[in-house]
Design a protein around this motif. Structure first.
Motif, PDB file in Angstrom:
ATOM      1  N   GLY A  49       0.831  -1.199   0.000  1.00 44.66           N
ATOM      2  CA  GLY A  49       0.000   0.000   0.000  1.00 44.66           C
ATOM      3  C   GLY A  49       0.857   1.238   0.000  1.00 44.66           C
ATOM      4  O   GLY A  49       2.032   1.193  -0.335  1.00 44.66           O
ATOM      5  N   THR A  50       0.250   2.338   0.374  1.00 46.88           N
ATOM      6  CA  THR A  50       0.969   3.598   0.452  1.00 46.88           C
ATOM      7  C   THR A  50       0.819   4.186   1.842  1.00 46.88           C
ATOM      8  O   THR A  50      -0.167   3.948   2.538  1.00 46.88           O
ATOM      9  CB  THR A  50       0.443   4.616  -0.583  1.00 46.88           C
ATOM     10  N   LEU A  51       1.790   4.931   2.249  1.00 53.78           N
ATOM     11  CA  LEU A  51       1.760   5.672   3.507  1.00 53.78           C
ATOM     12  C   LEU A  51       2.113   7.113   3.150  1.00 53.78           C
ATOM     13  O   LEU A  51       3.276   7.460   3.006  1.00 53.78           O
ATOM     14  CB  LEU A  51       2.766   5.093   4.502  1.00 53.78           C
ATOM     15  N   PRO A  52       1.096   7.943   2.954  1.00 53.16           N
ATOM     16  CA  PRO A  52       1.365   9.326   2.525  1.00 53.16           C
ATOM     17  C   PRO A  52       2.139  10.120   3.567  1.00 53.16           C
ATOM     18  O   PRO A  52       1.941   9.939   4.770  1.00 53.16           O
ATOM     19  CB  PRO A  52      -0.031   9.926   2.348  1.00 53.16           C
ATOM     20  N   LEU A  53       2.999  10.980   3.105  1.00 59.83           N
ATOM     21  CA  LEU A  53       3.741  11.889   3.956  1.00 59.83           C
ATOM     22  C   LEU A  53       3.302  13.296   3.612  1.00 59.83           C
ATOM     23  O   LEU A  53       3.426  13.740   2.472  1.00 59.83           O
ATOM     24  CB  LEU A  53       5.249  11.745   3.722  1.00 59.83           C
TER      25      LEU A  53
END
Length: 85
Positions: A49-53
């Motif tokens: 998945g993605t982990l937005p910053l």
């Protein structure tokens, strides 16, 4: 008024020397969802998945040694809560 530090300032050297120690990391910069498709990674049974910053400016913190009455300029205060970059 010029608020920038002159070249050679120790403040710049301190900022350039900061870092984060990690044992292992992997970063991909992209837009859109991850797509392992039919790759071997897709069959590992691990989360993908993605982990937005989202980098945002915090509230300014004055040097405690500043004389009383010197406040942050409006253009600095206005940055608080806005996106960096």
């Amino acid at each position: 008024m010029n608020y920038r530090h002159p070249h050679g300032s120790t403040g710049l050297g301190v900022m350039a020397g900061r870092g984060v120690i990690t044992e292992e990391a992997s970063v991909t910069i992209r837009s859109g969802a991850p797509d392992d498709g039919g790759s071997a990674d897709a069959e590992l049974g691990l989360w993908a998945g993605t982990l937005p910053l989202n980098a945002r400016w915090g509230a300014p913190t004055a040097d405690p040694l500043l004389p009383v009455g010197i406040t942050a300029p409006a253009h600095i205060v206005a940055r608080a809560g806005t996106r960096h970059g």
